[in-house]
Design an enzyme around this catalytic site. Structure first.
Site, short mmCIF file in Angstrom:
data_model
loop_
_atom_site.label_atom_id
_atom_site.label_comp_id
_atom_site.label_asym_id
_atom_site.label_seq_id
_atom_site.Cartn_x
_atom_site.Cartn_y
_atom_site.Cartn_z
N GLU A 34 0.68 -1.35 0.09
CA GLU A 34 -0.17 0.04 -0.07
C GLU A 34 0.91 1.26 0.07
O GLU A 34 1.86 1.44 0.93
CB GLU A 34 -0.88 0.10 1.19
N SER A 124 -15.71 5.70 -3.80
CA SER A 124 -14.78 6.23 -2.35
C SER A 124 -14.63 4.94 -1.55
O SER A 124 -14.75 5.20 -0.32
CB SER A 124 -15.75 7.21 -1.57
N ASP A 174 -3.51 0.67 -9.79
CA ASP A 174 -5.10 0.79 -9.97
C ASP A 174 -5.14 0.20 -11.45
O ASP A 174 -6.30 -0.59 -11.74
CB ASP A 174 -5.81 1.76 -9.41
N TYR A 223 -3.59 12.40 0.99
CA TYR A 223 -3.06 11.61 -0.05
C TYR A 223 -1.95 12.11 -0.60
O TYR A 223 -0.83 11.48 -0.78
CB TYR A 223 -4.12 11.00 -1.08
#
Length: 385
Positions: A34, A124, A174, A223
């Site tokens: 991550e 989301s 992604d 982020y």
């Protein structure tokens, strides 16, 4: 009705003709790795059986007329003029951005189309609704214009659209997994070289996703801040990206960096150790050692909570509940960008109902929020349907 069927059905209703081109791109769940993608590191996601479908047909002009089924909204823009933002509707940025950057690569692409978009990736949630939309639109354009673009090209164009047009500084994971995913496999991706390595998911192992319904919106602040902190740490180590720092090198300079910028040191510690955890997870899976994979997932979650500081109390509680049932037979961790979203759990199939039950019995009681529980299948990447 599944997005593939709904998009086709709505296309004939909205445009009074049959769609000629139908594309589907999946969302994803990241098992481990991550906030490593934009640090040129390693990730291990799989494409999931939720995604975005695009159905459409050529027009005889240069206009894109787009209907977003889930929002019941239209957007129109022309391909023979510079493509600008539509500030009133955020979703249009993902579509316009992809078309704009496809034109940058293939300036001859000005073919108009009517299209309908339908998806079932929860928004989301951290399961990449935006990337599946970008990749589906990219593949649609590639097929529409018969453009010389590979699925990897389409993924990178999607990332560019999100970075430069939408304004979210995401990495490339992604879009790559949505474009390149393989049925029944996790895909270890080297986010620098773009090399991939498929690892089968053992047939008796379930991948569960629990949506906390704590919403996140990556375009705002946190982020992008994490990304800046990682870049500052890379600069401190004198490297291109944190991918280039080994655990040993980090330990040697940890005290110095902590004195200089304590937060950047914590962020770097997460990324450096997380990259190693992904490599260890590939080894564990290849040996069929799900217990070791679970242990690594637990370490990843602790690192995201304590060093990267992107979890929430609700997410931590979901992981704790799942872990009570799973024990050493698998693992659970937050997945996605953070600040809400989902957890992912990996465990033997026979544990699924028990995990579902402990969460249903406790989560809403403590948080006042009702979760959503999904059992996922590792699925094929973008394809015509």
């Amino acid at each position: 009705m599944q997005p593939k069927d709904l998009a086709k059905k709505l296309f004939s209703e909205k445009f009074n003709r049959t769609s000629e081109l139908n594309v589907y791109a999946p969302g994803r769940v990241n098992i481990i790795g991550e906030h490593t993608d934009y640090n040129d590191g390693f990730v291990m996601p799989c494409a999931i059986n939720y995604g975005t479908a695009v159905s459409g047909a050529k027009r005889d002009d240069h206009t894109f007329c787009v209907y977003a089924a889930d929002l019941d909204q239209f957007d129109r823009f022309r391909l023979d003029r510079p493509i600008e933002q539509n500030p009133s509707e955020k979703w249009t940025g993902y579509v316009r951005g992809v078309v704009k950057f496809i034109q940058e690569r293939c300036p001859e692409f000005t073919q108009g189309a009517d299209l309908v978009i339908s998806g079932n990736v929860p928004l989301s949630s951290g399961l990449s609704s935006s990337a599946s939309l970008e990749v589906a639109v990219g593949k649609f354009c590639q097929q529409l214009g018969e453009l010389p673009l590979s699925n990897t090209d389409i993924a990178l164009i999607g990332q560019k659209a999100e970075n430069k047009f939408v304004g979210a500084n995401c990495g490339n994971m992604d879009q790559l997994i949505s474009a390149l995913g393989q049925q029944d496999h996790l895909l270890m991706i080297d986010c620098r070289s773009l090399e991939t390595k498929a690892t089968p998911v053992p047939h008796n192992i379930a991948v569960m996703i629990v949506n906390s319904h704590v919403k996140h919106d990556l375009v705002t602040g946190e982020y992008n801040t994490r990304r800046q902190q990682c870049e500052a740490a890379a600069k401190f180590f004198g490297v291109k990206a944190l991918r280039d720092v080994s655990i040993q090198q980090f330990k040697e300079k940890e005290a110095e960096l902590t004195a200089l910028d304590g937060e950047a040191a914590k962020r770097a510690r997460h990324v450096v150790t997380e990259n190693q955890r992904v490599l260890d997870a590939v080894d564990a899976l290849n040996q069929g050692d799900i217990s070791r994979l679970g242990e690594l997932m637990g370490q990843s979650h602790d690192s995201m909570r304590d060093d990267f500081e992107i979890t929430t109390p609700e997410i931590d509680y979901l992981v704790e509940l799942a872990q009570q049932v799973i024990g050493k037979s698998g693992g659970a961790r937050m997945t996605g960008g953070g600040f809400g979203g989902c957890i992912v759990a990996v465990a033997p199939v026979e544990k699924v109902e028990e995990v579902r039950k402990i969460i249903a019995d406790n989560y809403q009681k403590r948080t006042g929020i009702k979760e959503d529980f999904y059992v996922c299948t590792a699925s094929q990447g973008v394809h015509l349907c």
